[in-house]
Design an enzyme around this catalytic site. Structure first.
Site, PDB file in Angstrom:
ATOM      1  N   ASP A 269       0.797  -1.238   0.000  1.00 39.72           N
ATOM      2  CA  ASP A 269       0.000   0.000   0.000  1.00 39.72           C
ATOM      3  C   ASP A 269       0.830   1.288   0.000  1.00 39.72           C
ATOM      4  O   ASP A 269       1.814   1.392   0.738  1.00 39.72           O
ATOM      5  CB  ASP A 269      -0.850   0.091   1.276  1.00 39.72           C
ATOM      6  CG  ASP A 269      -1.538  -1.196   1.625  1.00 39.72           C
ATOM      7  OD1 ASP A 269      -1.594  -2.105   0.793  1.00 39.72           O
ATOM      8  OD2 ASP A 269      -2.029  -1.284   2.762  1.00 39.72           O
TER       9      ASP A 269
ATOM     10  N   PHE B   6       2.201  -0.995   9.936  1.00 38.62           N
ATOM     11  CA  PHE B   6       1.181  -1.191   8.909  1.00 38.62           C
ATOM     12  C   PHE B   6       0.728   0.166   8.363  1.00 38.62           C
ATOM     13  O   PHE B   6       1.216   1.218   8.762  1.00 38.62           O
ATOM     14  CB  PHE B   6       0.001  -1.988   9.483  1.00 38.62           C
ATOM     15  CG  PHE B   6       0.163  -3.488   9.360  1.00 38.62           C
ATOM     16  CD1 PHE B   6       1.414  -4.078   9.242  1.00 38.62           C
ATOM     17  CD2 PHE B   6      -0.947  -4.325   9.350  1.00 38.62           C
ATOM     18  CE1 PHE B   6       1.569  -5.460   9.118  1.00 38.62           C
ATOM     19  CE2 PHE B   6      -0.820  -5.707   9.220  1.00 38.62           C
ATOM     20  CZ  PHE B   6       0.431  -6.278   9.107  1.00 38.62           C
TER      21      PHE B   6
HETATM   22  C1  FRU Z   1      -3.762  -3.780   2.744  1.00 39.38           C
HETATM   23  C2  FRU Z   1      -3.089  -4.174   4.059  1.00 39.38           C
HETATM   24  C3  FRU Z   1      -3.478  -3.235   5.190  1.00 39.38           C
HETATM   25  C4  FRU Z   1      -2.345  -3.370   6.135  1.00 39.38           C
HETATM   26  C5  FRU Z   1      -1.172  -3.567   5.214  1.00 39.38           C
HETATM   27  C6  FRU Z   1      -0.108  -4.488   5.717  1.00 39.38           C
HETATM   28  O1  FRU Z   1      -3.073  -4.260   1.642  1.00 39.38           O
HETATM   29  O2  FRU Z   1      -3.421  -5.517   4.393  1.00 39.38           O
HETATM   30  O3  FRU Z   1      -4.737  -3.498   5.761  1.00 39.38           O
HETATM   31  O4  FRU Z   1      -2.173  -2.265   6.962  1.00 39.38           O
HETATM   32  O5  FRU Z   1      -1.693  -4.062   3.997  1.00 39.38           O
HETATM   33  O6  FRU Z   1       0.967  -4.521   4.847  1.00 39.38           O
END
Ligand code: FRU
Length: 455
Positions: free
Chosen positions: A24, A80
């Site tokens: 992300d 995250f």
């Molecule tokens: C979305 C996600 C988020 C999380 C992150 C972890 O792709 O699963 O919900 O914060 O990626 O890498």
């Protein structure tokens, strides 16, 4: 060894990490002429894991310079997804103009087990050095793996608003006046979706401010927001469709009232490359229509035009079975727009570097044949075309083609879709052919694009 950024499957104008895994986009914030892009990064391997915030900057949304990683895992967990804002009014007390980043600390399942919590970090040098707040978390665990805080300033009520993913298909809105103490005001369901909310205002066509609540698989509600409650006006609609667009986020503090978004193109394949995964081309969002008929449009940012090189234009070509149209180019990177009158034909096949985009007029949908859907079980897999099944229509389409991605924008971005691909056998990079009765390619304009790595 191949020079970095010149590898076989390295996207040539989309963001990729120099090496290893990314997912992300995070912490998107514009400050002092610089677009900051943080991203979910496994700095140690080409697969997902050990989430760290990578960091890159750009002055034109195209040429990116990757910097030192911004946030590393700590005792509260790995880093995250989250967001960043500029604290112009010094609400948090670190000084006016401090950048605030909100991220999820992903806890720990091994003893001592720790839950997912929402944390704050700040930067007093315009986004380059980050310090974690001494009193984290700023939002305690609420439920399950609650995560992905997206924060924005709501000027009318003089408070910060955080959209947060809770669990199942439920999201929360929280507010705070100092970015440190938060209070939940609402829970909202985005049916069948999960993760990575975005929440941002846009004027509709009559100039009324509307608020968009967006979910990871590219669906959204348009509504009103007064600082206390978000009231949806529309049903859940699909904006970014296709197999690979995911976890889009908009930049905060963008200049000139722009609303600029970038997504992760989830699930692309990059065999034998030192990096894994790419981001989308940045797009500009607008709201078309008013009230309950408001829809988002997505268009590539105008900055992309700076990469245009040689152009070719064709008009009024009939395409019928056995009579394909072949564009007179050998380019691997291009930006092509075409208008087609479907007549009573069944389908149009647009072959891009050996991969087929199938516009099925009879079913009014679009698919990348043999593509690999990433959004399993979430948004619709095939792209809905703005034509009625079986009816003659005129449709305009723009394709942005990089070495491993095709982004589709139909009728000025009313429908948009993202696809990853690997090239297959081909002689010509762009061939259009049809099925059923003849159809007319009214107009086609193709620009070959330069690589951002060209000097
Ligand atoms: C979305 C996600 C988020 C999380 C992150 C972890 O792709 O699963 O919900 O914060 O990626 O890498």
């Amino acid at each position: 060894m191949t020079r970095q950024y010149a590898e076989l499957h390295r996207p040539q104008f989309h963001f990729t990490a120099a090496k290893n895994w990314l997912n992300d986009p995070n912490g998107l914030v514009f400050c002092d002429g610089v677009w900051h892009l943080f991203f979910q990064h496994n700095a140690q391997a080409t697969v997902w894991g050990e989430m760290t915030w990578g960091h890159a900057i750009s002055r034109d949304l195209l040429h990116w310079q990757q910097l030192e990683h911004a946030l590393y895992p700590d005792a509260m967990g790995t880093m995250f997804s989250g967001s960043a804002v500029v604290d112009h009014d010094n609400t948090a007390g670190f000084g006016p103009g401090t950048l605030l980043a909100f991220y999820t600390a992903a806890g720990s399942q091994v003893s001592p087990a720790k839950p997912f919590t929402q944390c704050l970090a700040y930067s007093t040098d315009g986004g380059y050095q980050w310090t974690k707040f001494h009193d984290n978390p700023v939002v305690d665990w609420i439920e399950d793996d609650n995560r992905d805080p997206k924060v924005i300033w709501h000027a009318a009520s003089k408070q910060w608003v955080m959209a947060l993913y809770l669990a199942d298909d439920r999201y929360a809105l929280l507010v705070s006046t100092n970015a440190q103490r938060w209070r939940q005001i609402q829970e909202v369901v985005l049916a069948n979706d999960t993760e990575c909310p975005d929440f941002f205002p846009l004027p509709d066509e009559s100039g009324v401010e509307r608020w968009i609540l967006w979910s990871a698989s590219g669906r959204y509600l348009v509504g009103s927001f007064d600082g206390r409650k978000f009231e949806p006006l529309t049903p859940l609609q699909v904006s970014e469709s296709g197999f690979n667009g995911y976890a889009a986020q908009t930049w905060s503090n963008a200049p000139d009232g722009r609303c600029v978004q970038i997504s992760w193109m989830a699930g692309g394949l990059y065999p034998e490359m030192p990096f894994n995964q790419q981001l989308s081309i940045p797009v500009e969002l607008k709201l078309k229509g008013t009230g309950a008929s408001a829809v988002l449009t997505r268009q590539p940012v105008a900055e992309l035009n700076a990469l245009r090189g040689k152009a070719l234009v064709h008009t009024n070509r009939r395409i019928s079975p056995g009579k394909p149209f072949t564009a007179d180019t050998k380019a691997r990177l291009f930006d092509v727009s075409f208008t087609v009158s479907t007549g009573s034909s069944k389908a149009l096949y647009v072959m891009v570097r050996g991969q087929t985009l199938a516009f099925d007029w009879a079913e009014a949908n679009l698919n990348l044949v043999n593509g690999r859907p990433h959004k399993l079980g979430l948004a619709e897999q095939s792209v809905r075309l703005p034509t009625k099944p079986g009816c003659a229509a005129q449709l305009s389409c723009r394709l942005i083609v990089d070495l491993t991605s095709i982004e589709v924008f139909i009728n000025d971005g009313e429908v948009s879709a993202s696809f990853c691909y690997l090239p297959d056998a081909h002689t010509d990079p762009l061939v259009l052919y049809g099925s059923g009765d003849a159809q007319t390619l009214e107009h086609l304009a193709l620009f070959e694009l330069r690589s951002i790595f060209e000097q």
